[in-house]
Design a protein around this motif. Structure first.
Motif, PDB file in Angstrom:
ATOM      1  N   PRO A 100      -5.757 -15.900 -15.397  1.00 46.24           N
ATOM      2  CA  PRO A 100      -6.049 -14.560 -14.868  1.00 46.24           C
ATOM      3  C   PRO A 100      -7.525 -14.367 -14.519  1.00 46.24           C
ATOM      4  O   PRO A 100      -7.845 -13.732 -13.523  1.00 46.24           O
ATOM      5  CB  PRO A 100      -5.644 -13.619 -16.013  1.00 46.24           C
ATOM      6  N   ALA A 103      -8.150 -15.986 -11.485  1.00 43.81           N
ATOM      7  CA  ALA A 103      -7.228 -15.414 -10.498  1.00 43.81           C
ATOM      8  C   ALA A 103      -6.483 -16.505  -9.733  1.00 43.81           C
ATOM      9  O   ALA A 103      -6.392 -16.479  -8.497  1.00 43.81           O
ATOM     10  CB  ALA A 103      -7.955 -14.456  -9.563  1.00 43.81           C
ATOM     11  N   ARG A 125      -1.201  -9.964 -13.191  1.00 42.56           N
ATOM     12  CA  ARG A 125      -1.742 -10.173 -11.853  1.00 42.56           C
ATOM     13  C   ARG A 125      -0.618 -10.093 -10.821  1.00 42.56           C
ATOM     14  O   ARG A 125       0.559 -10.059 -11.165  1.00 42.56           O
ATOM     15  CB  ARG A 125      -2.441 -11.545 -11.757  1.00 42.56           C
ATOM     16  N   HIS A 154      -2.174  -7.077   4.416  1.00 40.89           N
ATOM     17  CA  HIS A 154      -3.311  -6.984   3.496  1.00 40.89           C
ATOM     18  C   HIS A 154      -3.684  -8.335   2.892  1.00 40.89           C
ATOM     19  O   HIS A 154      -4.868  -8.642   2.729  1.00 40.89           O
ATOM     20  CB  HIS A 154      -2.984  -6.009   2.375  1.00 40.89           C
ATOM     21  N   PRO A 213      -5.384  -8.498  -8.233  1.00 37.01           N
ATOM     22  CA  PRO A 213      -5.139  -7.427  -9.208  1.00 37.01           C
ATOM     23  C   PRO A 213      -3.805  -6.754  -8.890  1.00 37.01           C
ATOM     24  O   PRO A 213      -3.432  -6.604  -7.719  1.00 37.01           O
ATOM     25  CB  PRO A 213      -6.299  -6.450  -8.971  1.00 37.01           C
ATOM     26  N   ARG A 241      -8.131   5.476   8.176  1.00 31.75           N
ATOM     27  CA  ARG A 241      -8.169   6.397   7.035  1.00 31.75           C
ATOM     28  C   ARG A 241      -7.933   5.687   5.710  1.00 31.75           C
ATOM     29  O   ARG A 241      -8.449   6.108   4.674  1.00 31.75           O
ATOM     30  CB  ARG A 241      -7.072   7.450   7.195  1.00 31.75           C
ATOM     31  N   GLY A 243      -7.967   2.137   5.224  1.00 35.94           N
ATOM     32  CA  GLY A 243      -8.721   0.893   5.049  1.00 35.94           C
ATOM     33  C   GLY A 243      -7.933  -0.142   4.290  1.00 35.94           C
ATOM     34  O   GLY A 243      -6.778  -0.434   4.609  1.00 35.94           O
ATOM     35  N   ASP A 244      -8.567  -0.693   3.259  1.00 34.82           N
ATOM     36  CA  ASP A 244      -7.969  -1.779   2.487  1.00 34.82           C
ATOM     37  C   ASP A 244      -6.718  -1.374   1.733  1.00 34.82           C
ATOM     38  O   ASP A 244      -5.984  -2.234   1.266  1.00 34.82           O
ATOM     39  CB  ASP A 244      -8.977  -2.304   1.466  1.00 34.82           C
ATOM     40  N   PRO A 286      -5.407  -1.310  -6.596  1.00 34.01           N
ATOM     41  CA  PRO A 286      -5.527  -1.678  -8.005  1.00 34.01           C
ATOM     42  C   PRO A 286      -6.289  -0.614  -8.801  1.00 34.01           C
ATOM     43  O   PRO A 286      -6.332  -0.667 -10.023  1.00 34.01           O
ATOM     44  CB  PRO A 286      -6.318  -2.988  -7.958  1.00 34.01           C
ATOM     45  N   ASP A 287      -6.873   0.351  -8.104  1.00 32.68           N
ATOM     46  CA  ASP A 287      -7.640   1.402  -8.775  1.00 32.68           C
ATOM     47  C   ASP A 287      -6.703   2.557  -9.152  1.00 32.68           C
ATOM     48  O   ASP A 287      -6.183   3.239  -8.268  1.00 32.68           O
ATOM     49  CB  ASP A 287      -8.738   1.895  -7.820  1.00 32.68           C
ATOM     50  N   ARG A 295      -4.485  10.540   0.489  1.00 29.67           N
ATOM     51  CA  ARG A 295      -4.912   9.745   1.638  1.00 29.67           C
ATOM     52  C   ARG A 295      -3.773   9.651   2.665  1.00 29.67           C
ATOM     53  O   ARG A 295      -3.986   9.795   3.873  1.00 29.67           O
ATOM     54  CB  ARG A 295      -5.317   8.354   1.142  1.00 29.67           C
TER      55      ARG A 295
END
Lengths: 474, 474
Positions: A100, A103, A125, A154, A213, A241, A243-244, A286-287, A295
Motif C-alpha cells: 500500500p 501503491a 487501495r 481518469h 487511493p 467544473r 476537474g480530476d 479520495p478526499d 459540484r
C-alpha cells in the motif's frame, strides 16, 4: 512428432495439466460469441513462469505454434487457436504481494481482474480497471489487449496501470522487467511492447500494477439531452467544473435505454419523460470532505441554464447509483433481444466524437434507412461502441450479410477523422485483414519487423494482429 | 565520399543550413558539463520532417552515422557526436495546433519546452512537464529521454504526456503515429518504443501531447523534519489527505539548503531553526473552490501531532511560494560552490526511498568518512538525486578519482533494492558501460535485437545506450 511434443509438455507441467481429449479442450477452441472456432493438438496449464518457459521451449523446438489464453473473454478472436498448443495462464493466479505504501500490487497473469480488485480493496487501495467480464477475464489478457473499460477517463487504459512485466519470449527465455518504479530510464521501453501485443510477442506471466487511493466519496448523475452535440458541451462543462474528480462520462441514446427498460428485470426509467440521449456522469474523490454533490449540482445547473440538459437525476444512494449504471452496463446484453447487431469499437479525438456519431448515423441510414443505430460508450475518451441493430423487418442473416459494407462505411469515416478502428478490443482475427487499409504502411511494416525480430519462427499466436500476407513480405 | 554526402545534405536542406566550419559546429560537439567532447563532419539544420527524412536517407546511403540533437541540454552525453553528422531539430519549432476541447497540442520536436507550456497556457490549459532547462531544451529531446521533472508525481513522465509521434526511421522512412486519441488498440505500441530511446531508433519530428486543466488554486508548504524516514511518513499522510491534489513532494536536506542560503542572492531560511531535512509540498487543483489551504493545514497538523513535522510554513503569496521553490530549484547549481560533486540520478520503489537514503549515506561515509552527502529530489516518485560533495580538505581531482567507486557503492545498493540506476536522465554515454551490470541480460539482448531490426546498419546515434560490445554480439 506431435507425440514427442505432448510428452515434453507432460514432463514440463505434469500429466494432468496437459489436455488432449476433444471434449476437454473444446471450450478453449471457441469464444463466447461463436464467431470463430479453432483447433489445437493440446491445451496445457502451466503453474509457474518456469513451467510456461518449459512449454514454450518445447513448442519452439518442435516448431509448433502456441496460443496464450487467459479467461478467453476476448472479443476479436485473439485467443482462438488455429492449430498448435494452447497455453493457459489460469493456474498462475497468486497475488504475489500488495504494497500500500508503494501503491503497487504484484500479480500472476492468471489472476482474474476481480481478484486483483479485491486484493487491492483489502489493502485499502483501488485497482481501477473495471470491465463487464471482470469476474472471468484475467489480468494477463487485460494487459495483452490493453483493456479499456469505464475507468479510463481518469485512470487510463491498462497500459497506464502497469509498472512492470515478466514475459516468456517465443524462444522460452524469461524477460524480467518486473519494476515497481515510477521512474526508470534505463533503455528501451520493453514493457509497453508486450502490453497490447495480443500475445503475439510473448506470454506475460507476472505484472506489477499501480494502486490508487480508494474513493471516499462518489456521486452519479444521469442527464437527458438532445443528442451528441449537447453531450459534448456537457462534457466540457463537467471537465472544467469537476476537474480530476470526473471519473466517468458515458453516453447512451434512447433506443438503447429502451432496450434495457424493456428487458432487464427491475429496470426503470429514472426520468418521467423520454430524452433523445443521456449522459451518465460519475464524480469521485479520495478526499472524504470533497463536496461532490454540490459540484455535480452546480455543473448540471450550468448545463441546464445553457439549455444543454433537459432533465437530470442524481443518485442519492448506492442502490440508486447502481440502478443508473445498470442502464449502461446491460446495453450490450439487452441488444440481443432485438436481433442481430453489427458492432464497431472505435475512437476519434474527443473533440470530434459528437460529429462522428451524427455523421455515422446519417451515413448508415443513407445506406439502409430502416437500420436502428445504437451508439453508446466511453464518450469522454472518444470511444464509441457504434452498434447497429437490424431493421425490424429484416432477417438476421440478411442484415449480417451487410457486415462488411457497414464496417467499411463506419471505419472509413473513423479514419477520415483521425480515429482508430479498434479503441479497446484489439485486432485479433476480427480486424486483422482490415488493418492494412487504415494503418500507416510504415507502421505496419515496422510491426512486422518487430514481430520477426522477437519471434523469427512466427510461432507465438501466429496470424493474429498481423495477416500472414504481411508476415510473408517482411 | 564525405564531399558527396555534404553535397547531398546541402541539396536537401539548402546551403546555409549545413555547417562544416569548426568554430560554427563546436557548440554542437560538446555538452554543458564538458564531460564529453565529440566530433562531426557536419551539423545540418533541416526545417521539416521531409528534410529530416532526406538528410537521413543521404546519411544512410553513405553509411555515415547520425546524431539527433535538440536543445543539447542532456546530462548523459546522449547528444554528443562521435563522428558522422549531427541533425538538429531546432528549426522545426512550430506549434502546429492547440485543441483545448480535445485537450491536445501538436508540436514540432524543435519547440522549446517553455514555448509548448506557453502555447498551452494561452489556450487556457496546462502542459505540466517542467524542468530546470525548459527555456532551452526541446520537446523532441524531452520525448527521446522520457524526461521527468517536478510534475511527475501527479502528471507522469514525458511518456505519459504523449499521445502520438511522427518519427523518421534510420532508413529515412517516415512513421506516422500522430494519434490524438485517448484509446487506440490497433497493433503494437510503436510510440513508446521511440520515447526514451535517446535517438538511437529514429528522430522524433512531431508529437501530439496531452493538455490538462489549468490549476485554479495552489498552495506550497515547507516542512522541517528529522530525516528521510519522517519524510516518508509525512508523504503517506499527504497522499491520504490530499489525494489527487498532491502535485509535488520534494525532499531536501539541511546541507543542501545551507548551500542555497549561503550563495543564492536573496535566499533566506523560511524557519527560525535549522532542521535535518525538509519536505517541499505542493497541492493544486483545477477546482477554484477546493480549499487547499485547509487541506494542507490539516495534513500538516496531523504530521505535527504525530511528531513527524517539527515546524512548517505555508506560502501565503506567489512570491513566498516562489521563494520556497527556489531553495529546491537552485540546489544543483549552488553545489558548485562547494567543489566537485559525484552525482547519481537513481530511483527505488517509493516505499523504500527512506531506507535507500539512510543506507546510502551510511555506505558512502563508511567508504570516505568526511564526504558530504547531499541527497535531494523527487521523493514522492522514489527518485533521488543522490549527490556527494567532496570533503572540505580534499582536492576536486582526488575526489573525482573515486567516481567509479562511489558509483559502484550507490548503484549496487539501488539494484539490491529493485531500483533504477537512471531514473530520469537516461543512459547515453554516461551509464552505457555500467548498464550490463544492472540490467536483466534478456532485456539487454532484446534491446539489441530491436536496435538491429530497426537500424540494421547501426547508424542512428550509435554507441549510445547500448555499448558497441553489446551491439557486436547481437
Amino acid at each position: 512428432m506431435s507425440a514427442a511434443l505432448i510428452a515434453a509438455l507432460r514432463a514440463a507441467v505434469g500429466e494432468r495439466h496437459v489436455w488432449t481429449d476433444p471434449d476437454q479442450i473444446a471450450p478453449h477452441l471457441r469464444e463466447d460469441r461463436r464467431r470463430w472456432t479453432g483447433e489445437a493438438i493440446a491445451v496445457v496449464h502451466p503453474g509457474s513462469t518456469e513451467e510456461v518457459a518449459a512449454c514454450v521451449r518445447a513448442c519452439a523446438e518442435a516448431g509448433v505454434a502456441m496460443v496464450p489464453q487467459g479467461g478467453n473473454t476476448g472479443l476479436v478472436g485473439g485467443g482462438v487457436p488455429r492449430g498448435g498448443v494452447v497455453i493457459t495462464t489460469g493456474r498462475m493466479n497468486r497475488i504475489r504481494s500488495v504494497d500500500p505504501l508503494n501503491a503497487t500490487i504484484t500479480v500472476e497473469s492468471g489472476c482474474t481482474l476481480a481478484s486483483v480488485q479485491e486484493a487491492a480493496a483489502e489493502a485499502g487501495r483501488l485497482f481501477p480497471l473495471s470491465l463487464a467480464s471482470e469476474g472471468t477475464c484475467q489480468i494477463g489478457g487485460n494487459l495483452s489487449t490493453n483493456a479499456g473499460g469505464t475507468g479510463v477517463l481518469h485512470y487510463g487504459n491498462t497500459r497506464e496501470l502497469c509498472l512492470g512485466v515478466e514475459v516468456v519470449l517465443p524462444d522460452g527465455r524469461i524477460l524480467n522487467e518486473l519494476s515497481a518504479l515510477r521512474k526508470d530510464n534505463t533503455g528501451y521501453d520493453l514493457r509497453d511492447l508486450f502490453i497490447g501485443a495480443e500475445g503475439t510477442l510473448g506470454i506475460i506471466t507476472t505484472a506489477v500494477l499501480k494502486l490508487f487511493p480508494k474513493p471516499a466519496t462518489k456521486v452519479t448523475a444521469f442527464a437527458g439531452c438532445a443528442g451528441p452535440e449537447a453531450a459534448l458541451a456537457i462534457f466540457d462543462i463537467l471537465r472544467a467544473r469537476a476537474g480530476d474528480s470526473l471519473t466517468a462520462f458515458e453516453y447512451l441514446e434512447r433506443f438503447g435505454v429502451e432496450m434495457v427498460l424493456a428487458h432487464l428485470p427491475g429496470a426503470r426509467d429514472p426520468m418521467t419523460e423520454a430524452h433523445p440521449a443521456y449522459c451518465l456522469i460519475e464524480l469521485s474523490s479520495p478526499d472524504p470532505d470533497a463536496d461532490l454533490e454540490a459540484r455535480m449540482e452546480n455543473a448540471l445547473a450550468e448545463a441546464i441554464e445553457s439549455g444543454l440538459v433537459a432533465d437530470a437525476v442524481i443518485g442519492r444512494s448506492e442502490a440508486q447509483n447502481a440502478a443508473l449504471w445498470s442502464l449502461r452496463e446491460n446495453m450490450s446484453e439487452m441488444q440481443k433481444h432485438y436481433g442481430a447487431s453489427i458492432k464497431h469499437d472505435v475512437a476519434v479525438p474527443v473533440a470530434r466524437v459528437a460529429e462522428f456519431i451524427t455523421t455515422g448515423v446519417g451515413l448508415c441510414r443513407d445506406y439502409m434507412p430502416p437500420v436502428r443505430p445504437c451508439p453508446f460508450g466511453h464518450f469522454g475518451d472518444g470511444n464509441i461502441h457504434f452498434n447497429l441493430t437490424r431493421p425490424v423487418d429484416m432477417s438476421d442473416a440478411e442484415f449480417l450479410s451487410h457486415y462488411p459494407r457497414f464496417n467499411r462505411i463506419v471505419h472509413d469515416l473513423v479514419a477520415s477523422m483521425g480515429g482508430s478502428i479498434s479503441a479497446e478490443h484489439g485486432i485479433g482475427l476480427a480486424k486483422r485483414d482490415e488493418l492494412p487499409r487504415y494503418k500507416d504502411p510504415v507502421a505496419l511494416a515496422l510491426m512486422a519487423s518487430l514481430k520477426s525480430a522477437i519471434d523469427p519462427q512466427n510461432l507465438m499466436n501466429p496470424g493474429k494482429v498481423l495477416a500472414p500476407a504481411t508476415e510473408g513480405t517482411r
